[in-house]
Motif scaffolding. Structure first.
Motif, PDB file in Angstrom:
ATOM      1  N   GLY A  33       0.825  -1.215   0.000  1.00  0.00           N
ATOM      2  CA  GLY A  33       0.000   0.000   0.000  1.00  0.00           C
ATOM      3  C   GLY A  33       0.853   1.256   0.000  1.00  0.00           C
ATOM      4  N   GLN A  34       1.896   1.272   0.809  1.00  0.00           N
ATOM      5  CA  GLN A  34       2.800   2.431   0.853  1.00  0.00           C
ATOM      6  C   GLN A  34       3.503   2.628  -0.493  1.00  0.00           C
ATOM      7  OE1 GLN A  34       5.494   1.748   4.098  1.00  0.00           O
ATOM      8  NE2 GLN A  34       3.896   1.928   5.671  1.00  0.00           N
ATOM      9  N   ILE A  35       3.920   1.544  -1.119  1.00  0.00           N
ATOM     10  CA  ILE A  35       4.580   1.653  -2.427  1.00  0.00           C
ATOM     11  C   ILE A  35       3.595   2.208  -3.449  1.00  0.00           C
ATOM     12  CG2 ILE A  35       5.636   0.350  -4.326  1.00  0.00           C
ATOM     13  CD1 ILE A  35       6.699  -1.618  -2.149  1.00  0.00           C
ATOM     14  N   GLU A  36       2.383   1.668  -3.466  1.00  0.00           N
ATOM     15  CA  GLU A  36       1.385   2.122  -4.435  1.00  0.00           C
ATOM     16  C   GLU A  36       1.051   3.611  -4.260  1.00  0.00           C
ATOM     17  OE1 GLU A  36      -2.148  -0.276  -4.652  1.00  0.00           O
ATOM     18  OE2 GLU A  36      -1.054  -1.998  -5.475  1.00  0.00           O
ATOM     19  N   ARG A  37       1.047   4.087  -3.029  1.00  0.00           N
ATOM     20  CA  ARG A  37       0.732   5.511  -2.773  1.00  0.00           C
ATOM     21  C   ARG A  37       1.942   6.417  -2.958  1.00  0.00           C
ATOM     22  NH1 ARG A  37      -1.863   2.791   1.378  1.00  0.00           N
ATOM     23  NH2 ARG A  37      -0.282   3.414   2.898  1.00  0.00           N
ATOM     24  N   GLY A  38       3.093   5.820  -3.273  1.00  0.00           N
ATOM     25  CA  GLY A  38       4.312   6.608  -3.466  1.00  0.00           C
ATOM     26  C   GLY A  38       4.918   7.079  -2.160  1.00  0.00           C
ATOM     27  N   GLU A  39       4.555   6.444  -1.041  1.00  0.00           N
ATOM     28  CA  GLU A  39       5.055   6.836   0.271  1.00  0.00           C
ATOM     29  C   GLU A  39       6.329   6.083   0.647  1.00  0.00           C
ATOM     30  OE1 GLU A  39       1.760   5.953   2.806  1.00  0.00           O
ATOM     31  OE2 GLU A  39       0.515   7.558   1.969  1.00  0.00           O
ATOM     32  N   SER A  40       6.634   5.026  -0.090  1.00  0.00           N
ATOM     33  CA  SER A  40       7.806   4.214   0.226  1.00  0.00           C
ATOM     34  C   SER A  40       8.583   3.934  -1.053  1.00  0.00           C
ATOM     35  CB  SER A  40       7.369   2.890   0.869  1.00  0.00           C
ATOM     36  OG  SER A  40       8.499   2.064   1.096  1.00  0.00           O
TER      37      SER A  40
END
Length: 186
Positions: A40-47
């Motif tokens: 989820g973090q990768i998909e949101r560009g947060e990670s």
């Protein structure tokens, strides 16, 4: 590309691939071995995922690693003939203009080819499963491999398994022009 743009692109691609495969985050986590919160973090560009994490995701989703970082394919690609680069054969007389190159989306390459009068070109065998498609636009030519020899005239076409050495020869007094498609089995 800046780090933030790359992170956003990776996230966007991951989400697109996951949804294309009909997976929710939990299912994607199960088959990739990467946690649902991390996905989820990768998909949101947060990670910003590590290379190892991207490999796990790519392997789990059965997609090439480069799926996350390659430029996205546009819906339409126009090629301007005047801007195509010409590559020359080793011994002259064979002129190739690459039109469309093989990539992750396309299992073939397309070329415009011209052979000067009474010139030939020898091509080494391609890997097993590769096929060539020839569409003769102008002139007269022969395509030879093994004991086979096919004479083509304007408008003729030929398909052959290209896993053997082959020769293209212009047997006429005018240039021979054809379109060549090289198809790679997936």
């Amino acid at each position: 590309m800046e780090k933030e743009q790359l992170t956003a692109q990776i996230g966007s691609r991951l989400k697109k691939i996951r949804k294309h495969n009909g997976l929710n985050l939990e299912e994607a986590a199960s088959i990739t071995g990467v946690s649902k919160p991390m996905l989820g973090q990768i998909e949101r560009g947060e990670s910003n995922p590590t290379v190892g994490t991207l490999w796990k995701i790519a392997n789990g989703l059965n997609v090439p690693f480069t799926s996350f970082i390659e430029a996205e394919r546009p819906a339409v690609t126009r090629v301007d003939y005047k801007e195509l680069e010409t590559l020359e054969g080793d011994h002259g007389g064979f002129h190739v203009k690459p039109v469309f190159l093989k990539d992750q989306y396309t299992p073939f390459e397309a070329f415009y080819v011209d052979i000067d009068p009474l010139k030939s070109y020898y091509s080494e065998a391609h890997p097993k499963g590769v096929e060539e498609y020839i569409f003769l636009k102008e002139g007269t030519m022969q395509v030879r491999f093994d004991e086979n020899c096919f004479t083509l005239e304007k408008g003729d076409a030929l398909r052959f398994e290209a896993n053997k050495d082959h020769v293209y020869e212009n047997i006429g007094e005018t240039p021979a022009s054809f379109t060549m498609i090289i198809y790679y089995v997936r």
